[in-house]
Design an enzyme around this catalytic site. Structure first.
Site, PDB file in Angstrom:
ATOM      1  N   SER A 194       0.844  -1.696  -0.369  1.00 47.46           N
ATOM      2  CA  SER A 194      -0.017  -0.046  -0.187  1.00 47.46           C
ATOM      3  C   SER A 194       0.652   1.298   0.006  1.00 47.46           C
ATOM      4  O   SER A 194       1.641   1.889  -1.541  1.00 47.46           O
ATOM      5  CB  SER A 194      -0.917  -0.198   1.169  1.00 47.46           C
ATOM      6  OG  SER A 194      -2.187   0.609   0.729  1.00 47.46           O
ATOM      7  N   SER A 195       0.846   1.997   0.978  1.00 42.39           N
ATOM      8  CA  SER A 195       1.689   3.204   0.936  1.00 42.39           C
ATOM      9  C   SER A 195       3.412   2.673   1.513  1.00 42.39           C
ATOM     10  O   SER A 195       3.760   3.275   0.570  1.00 42.39           O
ATOM     11  CB  SER A 195       1.566   4.192   2.364  1.00 42.39           C
ATOM     12  OG  SER A 195       2.578   4.833   2.495  1.00 42.39           O
TER      13      SER A 195
END
Length: 315
Positions: free
Chosen positions: A156-157
């Site tokens: 994700s991030s």
């Protein structure tokens, strides 16, 4: 994003240690302390750390000479210690004894990596990317690591930042494998990089560009630093869930457009049920530089596949 309850967090004993590095200090050229092996350990001095990131490291017992270095980047809301648990790289490090794993943490913007600001989207400009690069430089020096075997991964991030790190430091990293992210530079100019602070256009998969446009965005992150010339970029594999409605599925295709242009490899074929049931492998060229994985029925995020990552890294 994956959310872990406070109770689970405490039960796992996963804390974060504040970095005390002097912002003006360069990475040490010789080991200053003996780092314990076989246990996740905080590191408080890895050199210049302009954004105040934390670092934990996992070093297996009986580490082989000239080891590889893996930079493993957590999801929004997470920490390095939590990601060490979720990613499950440490048992593989114990088995192979051929690599160390760096697990950084960011205390900023809901614990999301800065992939939006000009500082972080510019090489050595004082953003999160600078702090992360200095962690890797320190590890290479500390463990006399093989500079040709330095890798970045994340979810994700962390995948968003993996793409940015590969763009900003193609001379440091030789391969990327990441999960459920966005193209490098997709959030450029956004107020922040977390679900609460970012421009939602990119995360929703609505920022569509040509491969050439995405390549220009990526190459602008590296820029033209003094003393450097543009060389090759790392090989990339990227994973995304078809049922991801948080960092929406179109971002897989945008990442592949970006990297296929940068790496100059055309789409060649797909392979069903690879590496497992429900996954489709998307191959570019001969598959040695760029691969995508589309996961049917999988949301946010695609589970980490440590064995596939290590295979991609040649470990």
């Amino acid at each position: 994003m994956v959310r872990i309850s406070l109770l689970t967090y405490l039960a796992l004993g996963l804390g974060s240690t504040t970095v005390l590095a002097d912002c003006g200090q360069a990475p040490s050229s010789s080991p200053s302390v003996q780092i314990p092996t076989g246990v996740l350990t905080p590191v408080t001095d890895f050199g210049v750390n302009p954004t105040g990131l934390d670092l934990h490291i996992y070093v297996p017992k009986n580490l082989a000479p000239k080891p590889a270095v893996i930079l493993a980047l957590h999801l929004c809301g997470g920490t390095g210690p939590i990601y060490s648990y979720l990613s499950n790289y440490n048992p593989h490090a114990d088995e192979r004894r051929s690599f160390v794993v760096l697990y950084p943490s960011t205390p900023h913007d809901n614990h999301c990596w800065d992939v939006a600001s000009k500082k972080s989207l510019t090489r050595d400009a004082g953003g999160d990317t600078t702090s992360l690069a200095n962690m890797v430089r320190w590890a290479i020096s500390e463990f006399d690591a093989d500079p040709a075997k330095v890798f970045v991964t994340g979810s994700s991030s962390g995948c968003m930042m993996s793409n940015v790190m590969a763009a900003a430091y193609p001379d440091i990293f030789s391969a990327v494998s990441c999960y459920s992210g966005i193209p490098a530079g997709c959030l450029a100019g956004s107020p922040g990089a977390s679900p609460q602070t970012s421009d939602p256009t990119c995360g929703q998969g609505k920022k569509i560009k040509s491969g050439e446009e995405w390549a220009a965005v990526l190459k602008s992150i590296y820029g033209k630093p003094e003393g450097y010339t543009e060389g090759s970029y790392p090989k990339v594999q990227t994973w995304h869930g078809e049922a991801d409605f948080f960092v929406n599925y179109p971002n897989l295709n945008e990442q592949l457009k970006q990297w296929s242009t940068v790496l100059d490899v055309p789409f060649s074929k797909t392979q069903a049920n690879a590496p497992g049931t429900g996954y489709t492998k998307i191959v570019y060229g001969d598959g040695s530089k760029l691969v995508g994985y589309s996961a049917k029925g999988v949301g946010h995020t695609v589970p980490v596949h440590p064995e596939e990552d290590l295979k991609w890294f040649g470990l």
